[in-house]
Motif scaffolding. Sequence first.
Motif, PDB file in Angstrom:
ATOM      1  N   VAL A  37       0.592  -0.768   0.383  1.00 17.77           N
ATOM      2  CA  VAL A  37      -0.054   0.504  -0.319  1.00 17.77           C
ATOM      3  C   VAL A  37       0.840   1.439  -0.225  1.00 17.77           C
ATOM      4  O   VAL A  37       0.582   2.408  -0.706  1.00 17.77           O
ATOM      5  N   ARG A  38       2.229   1.302   0.889  1.00 11.98           N
ATOM      6  CA  ARG A  38       3.259   2.008   0.437  1.00 11.98           C
ATOM      7  C   ARG A  38       3.533   2.480  -0.545  1.00 11.98           C
ATOM      8  O   ARG A  38       4.014   3.731  -0.827  1.00 11.98           O
ATOM      9  N   GLU A  39       3.831   2.312  -1.221  1.00 15.43           N
ATOM     10  CA  GLU A  39       4.327   1.843  -2.751  1.00 15.43           C
ATOM     11  C   GLU A  39       3.296   2.207  -2.977  1.00 15.43           C
ATOM     12  O   GLU A  39       3.797   3.212  -3.846  1.00 15.43           O
ATOM     13  N   LEU A  40       2.551   2.015  -3.234  1.00 20.99           N
ATOM     14  CA  LEU A  40       0.698   2.000  -4.382  1.00 20.99           C
ATOM     15  C   LEU A  40       0.572   4.183  -3.824  1.00 20.99           C
ATOM     16  O   LEU A  40       1.005   3.951  -5.157  1.00 20.99           O
ATOM     17  N   ARG A  41       1.061   4.306  -2.947  1.00 27.77           N
ATOM     18  CA  ARG A  41       0.542   5.469  -2.040  1.00 27.77           C
ATOM     19  C   ARG A  41       2.301   6.129  -3.579  1.00 27.77           C
ATOM     20  O   ARG A  41       1.338   7.342  -3.524  1.00 27.77           O
ATOM     21  N   GLN A  42       2.857   5.271  -2.788  1.00 22.07           N
ATOM     22  CA  GLN A  42       4.406   6.574  -3.759  1.00 22.07           C
ATOM     23  C   GLN A  42       4.243   7.031  -5.210  1.00 22.07           C
ATOM     24  O   GLN A  42       4.539   7.559  -5.664  1.00 22.07           O
ATOM     25  N   ALA A  43       3.475   5.318  -5.919  1.00 24.65           N
ATOM     26  CA  ALA A  43       3.347   5.658  -7.816  1.00 24.65           C
ATOM     27  C   ALA A  43       2.192   6.751  -8.093  1.00 24.65           C
ATOM     28  O   ALA A  43       2.206   7.432  -8.616  1.00 24.65           O
ATOM     29  N   VAL A  44       0.887   6.838  -6.999  1.00 23.06           N
ATOM     30  CA  VAL A  44       0.094   7.504  -6.823  1.00 23.06           C
ATOM     31  C   VAL A  44       0.263   9.289  -6.812  1.00 23.06           C
ATOM     32  O   VAL A  44      -0.065  10.149  -7.978  1.00 23.06           O
ATOM     33  N   GLU A  45       1.547   9.035  -5.679  1.00 24.36           N
ATOM     34  CA  GLU A  45       1.844  10.590  -5.918  1.00 24.36           C
ATOM     35  C   GLU A  45       3.262  10.815  -6.693  1.00 24.36           C
ATOM     36  O   GLU A  45       3.035  11.948  -7.145  1.00 24.36           O
ATOM     37  N   ALA A  46       3.669   9.938  -7.309  1.00 24.21           N
ATOM     38  CA  ALA A  46       5.088  10.337  -8.674  1.00 24.21           C
ATOM     39  C   ALA A  46       3.645  10.869  -9.605  1.00 24.21           C
ATOM     40  O   ALA A  46       4.653  11.644  -9.975  1.00 24.21           O
ATOM     41  N   GLY A  47       2.965  10.038  -9.794  1.00 26.50           N
ATOM     42  CA  GLY A  47       1.967  10.879 -11.473  1.00 26.50           C
ATOM     43  C   GLY A  47       2.941   9.619 -12.266  1.00 26.50           C
ATOM     44  O   GLY A  47       3.488   8.361 -12.026  1.00 26.50           O
ATOM     45  N   GLY A  48       2.736  10.203 -13.596  1.00 21.06           N
ATOM     46  CA  GLY A  48       3.667   9.817 -14.895  1.00 21.06           C
ATOM     47  C   GLY A  48       2.416   8.406 -14.949  1.00 21.06           C
ATOM     48  O   GLY A  48       1.183   8.579 -14.907  1.00 21.06           O
ATOM     49  N   ASP A  49       3.026   7.686 -15.981  1.00 25.33           N
ATOM     50  CA  ASP A  49       2.123   6.364 -16.756  1.00 25.33           C
ATOM     51  C   ASP A  49       1.581   5.537 -16.304  1.00 25.33           C
ATOM     52  O   ASP A  49       3.198   4.920 -15.615  1.00 25.33           O
TER      53      ASP A  49
END
Length: 268
Positions: free
Chosen positions: A181-193
């Motif tokens: 879940v932490r890694e998902l949060r980071q991906a969401v915050e980073a945006g991108g493809d």
Amino acid sequence: MVDFQCKPHYGWEDLVEITRLLRGPGGCPWDAEQTHASIRRNFLEETYEALDAIDRDDAHDMCEELGDVLMQVVLHAQMEAERGRFTMDDVVDGVAQKLVYRHPHVFGGAMQADSSEEVLVNWEVLKRQEKGQRSTADAIEAVPHTLPALWRAEKIQRKTAAAGFQWDSVQGALAKLEEEVRELRQAVEAGGDPAESHGIREEVGDVLFIASKIAQLSGVDPEDALHRACDKFDVRFRAVEEAADKPLADCTEAELVKLWENAKTQLS
């Protein structure tokens, strides 16, 4: 028209013959045009309709829907009979041979089974021998990719657990879920493809996969759990919509949260 004698009651051989006639000269244009690919979705729909009847314990619908599933089996077998690759008799013989082979405790053999658990262990061993699977990785690779994703994940995890690849308790899996879940949060915050490596798609998949692992460790069917969550959401959303004094699209996020919390309280 075809040469066919109608009857008050039909048997197994009649069904096979009716299907052959439907696809043959003078038969039904629609049936004759079908291929495995064109009716693939029909097979799925008929199966789900049979499962719905089973869930409702409706004997009348169950009888009808199981017949529709059987019709799909016979139709696919007839297509192959026309190609000269196998017949419905081969299908029946194959499954009968499999049942006898995988039940040595019933039909004679070295393996014994005094409980359902032992039966399942023997079944998996014999299945691997039959299909030439030399490792758990081979067995995992053989899990159909066409299964619903949560179901496929649960089957993979059961196979790896049987091989000893398993947490000692559900707590280890919960810790892994928090990490994902932490890694998902980071991906969401980073945006991108979303489709890039470590993007949202990959991280959502990891969260769902480990959530299904927690279900497997807890003896819960993840497909059933998600269906129940959908049903619960359906009921609560209906309450939200009925309680709102304006279109939901016109509500603020805070208003929507309040409506949802009220619905949860009322329906708990």
